[in-house]
Each structure stands twice: as structure tokens, then as C-alpha cells.
Design a protein around this motif. Structure first.
Motif, mmCIF file in Angstrom:
data_model
loop_
_atom_site.group_PDB
_atom_site.id
_atom_site.type_symbol
_atom_site.label_atom_id
_atom_site.label_comp_id
_atom_site.label_asym_id
_atom_site.label_seq_id
_atom_site.Cartn_x
_atom_site.Cartn_y
_atom_site.Cartn_z
ATOM 1 N N LYS A 243 58.241 54.549 38.819
ATOM 2 C CA LYS A 243 59.003 55.793 38.812
ATOM 3 C C LYS A 243 58.221 56.943 39.422
ATOM 4 O O LYS A 243 58.721 57.677 40.276
ATOM 5 C CB LYS A 243 59.421 56.132 37.381
ATOM 6 N N THR A 244 56.981 57.119 38.992
ATOM 7 C CA THR A 244 56.187 58.253 39.471
ATOM 8 C C THR A 244 55.428 57.937 40.757
ATOM 9 O O THR A 244 54.827 58.832 41.356
ATOM 10 C CB THR A 244 55.185 58.690 38.395
ATOM 11 N N LYS A 245 55.421 56.634 41.151
ATOM 12 C CA LYS A 245 54.712 56.180 42.362
ATOM 13 C C LYS A 245 53.229 56.559 42.305
ATOM 14 O O LYS A 245 52.630 56.998 43.294
ATOM 15 C CB LYS A 245 55.362 56.761 43.622
ATOM 16 N N SER A 246 52.627 56.375 41.132
ATOM 17 C CA SER A 246 51.215 56.707 40.939
ATOM 18 C C SER A 246 50.426 55.453 40.591
ATOM 19 O O SER A 246 50.968 54.480 40.055
ATOM 20 C CB SER A 246 51.063 57.746 39.830
ATOM 21 N N LEU A 247 49.128 55.484 40.889
ATOM 22 C CA LEU A 247 48.218 54.370 40.622
ATOM 23 C C LEU A 247 47.156 54.781 39.614
ATOM 24 O O LEU A 247 46.700 55.923 39.624
ATOM 25 C CB LEU A 247 47.529 53.920 41.916
ATOM 26 N N LYS A 248 46.760 53.845 38.766
ATOM 27 C CA LYS A 248 45.633 54.099 37.882
ATOM 28 C C LYS A 248 44.868 52.792 37.667
ATOM 29 O O LYS A 248 45.460 51.714 37.621
ATOM 30 C CB LYS A 248 46.097 54.656 36.532
ATOM 31 N N GLU A 249 43.552 52.900 37.585
ATOM 32 C CA GLU A 249 42.722 51.733 37.321
ATOM 33 C C GLU A 249 42.723 51.446 35.820
ATOM 34 O O GLU A 249 42.543 52.344 35.012
ATOM 35 C CB GLU A 249 41.292 51.969 37.809
ATOM 36 N N ILE A 250 42.924 50.163 35.468
ATOM 37 C CA ILE A 250 42.910 49.798 34.051
ATOM 38 C C ILE A 250 41.746 48.873 33.714
ATOM 39 O O ILE A 250 41.412 48.697 32.548
ATOM 40 C CB ILE A 250 44.240 49.127 33.636
ATOM 41 N N HIS A 251 41.142 48.280 34.734
ATOM 42 C CA HIS A 251 39.959 47.447 34.484
ATOM 43 C C HIS A 251 39.154 47.354 35.769
ATOM 44 O O HIS A 251 39.678 46.992 36.828
ATOM 45 C CB HIS A 251 40.364 46.039 34.040
ATOM 46 N N THR A 252 37.873 47.699 35.689
ATOM 47 C CA THR A 252 36.975 47.630 36.844
ATOM 48 C C THR A 252 35.955 46.534 36.607
ATOM 49 O O THR A 252 35.324 46.479 35.545
ATOM 50 C CB THR A 252 36.258 48.975 37.062
ATOM 51 N N TYR A 253 35.795 45.661 37.598
ATOM 52 C CA TYR A 253 34.819 44.586 37.475
ATOM 53 C C TYR A 253 33.408 45.153 37.554
ATOM 54 O O TYR A 253 33.106 45.999 38.406
ATOM 55 C CB TYR A 253 35.012 43.550 38.592
ATOM 56 N N SER A 254 32.540 44.674 36.689
ATOM 57 C CA SER A 254 31.161 45.128 36.678
ATOM 58 C C SER A 254 30.450 44.668 37.949
ATOM 59 O O SER A 254 30.607 43.527 38.378
ATOM 60 C CB SER A 254 30.438 44.572 35.442
ATOM 61 N N GLY A 255 29.669 45.574 38.531
ATOM 62 C CA GLY A 255 28.959 45.233 39.754
ATOM 63 C C GLY A 255 27.873 44.191 39.537
ATOM 64 O O GLY A 255 27.407 43.561 40.477
ATOM 65 N N GLN A 256 27.467 43.995 38.275
ATOM 66 C CA GLN A 256 26.419 43.031 37.979
ATOM 67 C C GLN A 256 26.992 41.648 37.646
ATOM 68 O O GLN A 256 26.235 40.715 37.413
ATOM 69 C CB GLN A 256 25.583 43.538 36.801
ATOM 70 N N GLU A 257 28.294 41.540 37.579
ATOM 71 C CA GLU A 257 28.930 40.277 37.240
ATOM 72 C C GLU A 257 29.650 39.707 38.452
ATOM 73 O O GLU A 257 30.060 40.434 39.352
ATOM 74 C CB GLU A 257 29.940 40.475 36.097
ATOM 75 N N SER A 258 29.816 38.375 38.444
ATOM 76 C CA SER A 258 30.582 37.699 39.481
ATOM 77 C C SER A 258 31.893 37.225 38.866
ATOM 78 O O SER A 258 31.901 36.565 37.826
ATOM 79 C CB SER A 258 29.799 36.506 40.034
ATOM 80 N N TYR A 259 33.010 37.584 39.511
ATOM 81 C CA TYR A 259 34.328 37.267 38.969
ATOM 82 C C TYR A 259 35.087 36.358 39.929
ATOM 83 O O TYR A 259 34.955 36.469 41.150
ATOM 84 C CB TYR A 259 35.149 38.534 38.740
ATOM 85 N N VAL A 260 35.907 35.472 39.364
ATOM 86 C CA VAL A 260 36.830 34.633 40.135
ATOM 87 C C VAL A 260 38.227 34.899 39.588
ATOM 88 O O VAL A 260 38.447 34.872 38.383
ATOM 89 C CB VAL A 260 36.489 33.137 40.004
ATOM 90 N N GLY A 261 39.171 35.135 40.484
ATOM 91 C CA GLY A 261 40.534 35.436 40.065
ATOM 92 C C GLY A 261 40.841 36.902 40.348
ATOM 93 O O GLY A 261 40.183 37.532 41.171
ATOM 94 N N PRO A 262 41.865 37.452 39.679
ATOM 95 C CA PRO A 262 42.659 36.836 38.607
ATOM 96 C C PRO A 262 43.740 35.901 39.142
ATOM 97 O O PRO A 262 44.163 36.019 40.290
ATOM 98 C CB PRO A 262 43.279 38.045 37.902
#
Length: 362
Positions: A328-347
Motif C-alpha cells: 500500500k505505502t510502496k515502502s521498504l524496510k529491513e527485517i533481518h540483516t545477515y551478519s558479516g562474520q557468518e556464511s549463509y545459504v538460502g533462504p
């Protein structure tokens, strides 16, 4: 005391809408409920059950994201391997591999099935051995994967796409049966596929990297789970153009969708298209378009995950974070930021299910 009789149909309807965690507890209420919930015909109401799973190598555990932005850990300390990749998700089951490489080839490889909802898992020992040592073994590290279910044969299938010395520069695809433990097809592909295939309408889909260089060509490759054949699927005509666009695929409310990210010198643009009627080129429609400056860099290579239960926000996987886009508002917000010290696969998107893992060959 007045006894009220509730029809079994009504009990099933109510239970099918409850969280999986509650359903597992309600199996202990009485023999009738245990029988109803253990019946293979019992199925959950799928709407609102989407989740996204990712792997955190530092903690050696999976995390699951739900509609309320909550992330819950699914700890498993036995997967202490060098690498982990998601093969795909189907009917609430997640197929993944842990492996090591040497000279771009497998040095070891193990496959597992996980039901994140019930937290049950199963090692597919024989499947891993066939990948490494079978007649149709994979000689090089796979670059694309897929996991799907064939209703006609009542069989789950895994697809591995890789390069080999005999087929280079073409790719080869192996189609495996998880229940029968056999190779169903070994075929050379005229495409260049990458990553985990997106499951929609029962079929798997990838972006053809080669197709981006062909003006007027279709970008999507489809794998038919019943015929075991690969073919092109029509893409929206409006996706062409832009400065080195990045394409991703997803599924929203059961419909296949495609995102495009383009970057200019000072501006960035994100677009999302949805195929309202599967396989019909004219049914593609623009769901949303976002333009902005440097604040959109985090959305680079964005992938749509799922809508919240209210339908007001769309969860998106960005380059280093998960975001929520308000329709509706066409706005973005971050809800989870990956830690720079961790390695992630996914989501990787999956849907809650109660499917057991006992019918798969080890």
C-alpha cells in the motif's frame, strides 16, 4: 452432563487450520484424533503456511522465517561439513546436501531430507553413493538443482545439472528417483542454468543465463515432472532492456513470478511480474515496481518469498538481508540483516506439512 457430538468432518476442518506444533500435540488427546491426524488423506490448509529456511554455517543450524518476521533456529549439530547446498523444497520437505570439493569435483557428498515443521530428518546414504560412484555418477560439482514430486508415479525426483568434460560447454542434467533409487534420465542441455529450481504448478523453473543474450528469446526453462523433459516457458515481453539486469524467480499465492533488478549510474529499479495463468504469455502482469537511489542496493538480485497473512507486505530476499515491501505505502524496510562474520545459504521457501520421511530409500 450434556455430551455434544462434533462430526469428524468438522474436527478435521478445524485441525487442518492449526499450526503444525499444535497438531503434533493434539495427536495425544485421544485415539480418534490420533487416527484422524495420522491418516494419509489428512491435509493442512496451505494458505498462510509459507516459511523461508536458511543455513547459518557459523552456528551449524537452520533458521526458519515466518509471517511475523520471527526467526526460529532448527539446531542440528551433525552437519559439520565444509559446504551445504539446498537442492529444493517440495510438499514441505527440504532436500539438501553437505559436501566437500577438490578440483571442482566432489570429494564426498551426503544428502538429507528435512521436514522443518516436524523437525524430522533422514539421511539418503544410497542416493549419495549413486551420485559419486553410480553408473551415471556426477563427475563435476553441480551448478543447478531441483526437487519435485510426480503425482502419476507417486515419486519424488531430484535434478542435478552440471558440466562434464564430455559435454562442455553444454550442461548435462541427471534426473533421479528418490523412492526407486534409479536414474530416470541423463540428458545434454542447450541452456545455462544456475541455482535451485523454483517449483510452480508441479514443474521446476530456472533462468537461462544464455537466454539473456538472445533478443526476443525466452528466459525461463521448465522441467516437466511427469515427462522428465526440459523446455522453454514464455516470459513477459516487458522484461527486456536495462543495464545488465538480474533476474530471479519465485512463487506467490501459487503463481510463478519473475523479478528484475536494473542499475543505472545513480538510480536502481526493481520490478516484479506474475504469471496469472500458468504457461500463458499474455497472462503476465506487473505486480510492483520500485525505483530509488543507493537505498535499493540491498535489493540487488532480489527474490520474492511470500506475503504476510494480511497480504499488505511482501517478504523479499535481498543481497545481504531480508526485507518487507508494503504494497500500500510502496515502502521498504529491513527485517533481518545477515551478519558479516557468518556464511549463509538460502533462504529457500517452503510450506508447512506433516509428511513423514519413512517412505524414502536410505
Amino acid at each position: 452432563m450434556v455430551h455434544i457430538h462434533i462430526p469428524e468432518e468438522m474436527i478435521v476442518e478445524i485441525l487442518s487450520r492449526l499450526p503444525v506444533k499444535s497438531i503434533l500435540k493434539f495427536k495425544l488427546v485421544c485415539k480418534l484424533w490420533n487416527s484422524l491426524l495420522s491418516d494419509p488423506r489428512f491435509s493442512l490448509v496451505t494458505k498462510g503456511r509459507e516459511h523461508a529456511i536458511f543455513w547459518c554455517s557459523g552456528k551449524r543450524c537452520f533458521g526458519s522465517l515466518d509471517h511475523q518476521y520471527a526467526i526460529r533456529e532448527i539446531p542440528r549439530q551433525c552437519w559439520d561439513r565444509q559446504h551445504l547446498d539446498f537442492v529444493g523444497s517440495c510438499n514441505g520437505l527440504v532436500l539438501f546436501s553437505t559436501y566437500g570439493t577438490r578440483y571442482d569435483c566432489y570429494s564426498y557428498c551426503y544428502f538429507y531430507l528435512l521436514n522443518p515443521s516436524t523437525r524430522s530428518f533422514r539421511g539418503l546414504i544410497n542416493f549419495g553413493r549413486r551420485i559419486l560412484y553410480g553408473e551415471n555418477r556426477i563427475t563435476d560439482y553441480p551448478v543447478a538443482y531441483g526437487f519435485c514430486f510426480d503425482k502419476l508415479s507417486d515419486d519424488y525426483k531430484a535434478i542435478m545439472v552440471y558440466y562434464s568434460s564430455s559435454s562442455f560447454p553444454s550442461q548435462r542434467a541427471l534426473v533421479f528417483s528418490l523412492k526407486r533409487g534409479t536414474t530416470l534420465r541423463d540428458v545434454s542441455l542447450p541452456y545455462m542454468l544456475r541455482g535451485t529450481g523454483v517449483l510452480a504448478n508441479g514443474n521446476l523453473h530456472w533462468i537461462d543465463v544464455n537466454g539473456q543474450e538472445i533478443i526476443g528469446g525466452d528466459l525461463m526453462v521448465c522441467f516437466d515432472e511427469t515427462t522428465n523433459r526440459f523446455s522453454k516457458l514464455p516470459t513477459p515481453a516487458v522484461v527486456r532492456g536495462g543495464n545488465k539486469p538480474i533476474y530471479r524467480l519465485g512463487v506467490l499465492d501459487g503463481c510463478l513470478c519473475m523479478s528484475r533488478y536494473t542499475a543505472g549510474i545513480y538510480t536502481f529499479k526493481c520490478e516484479l511480474f506474475v504469471m496469472r495463468e500458468y504457461g500463458v504469455k499474455e497472462s503476465w502482469a506487473t505486480l510492483c515496481a520500485i525505483s530509488g537511489g543507493a537505498n535499493l542496493r540491498s535489493v540487488r538480485g532480489w527474490e520474492p518469498l511470500f506475503f504476510t497473512k494480511s497480504g499488505e507486505e511482501l517478504l523479499i530476499s535481498g543481497s545481504y538481508c531480508i526485507l518487507a515491501y508494503n504494497v500500500k505505502t510502496k515502502s521498504l524496510k529491513e527485517i533481518h540483516t545477515y551478519s558479516g562474520q557468518e556464511s549463509y545459504v538460502g533462504p529457500l521457501r517452503y510450506v508447512e506439512s506433516l509428511i513423514p520421511l519413512g517412505n524414502f530409500e536410505r
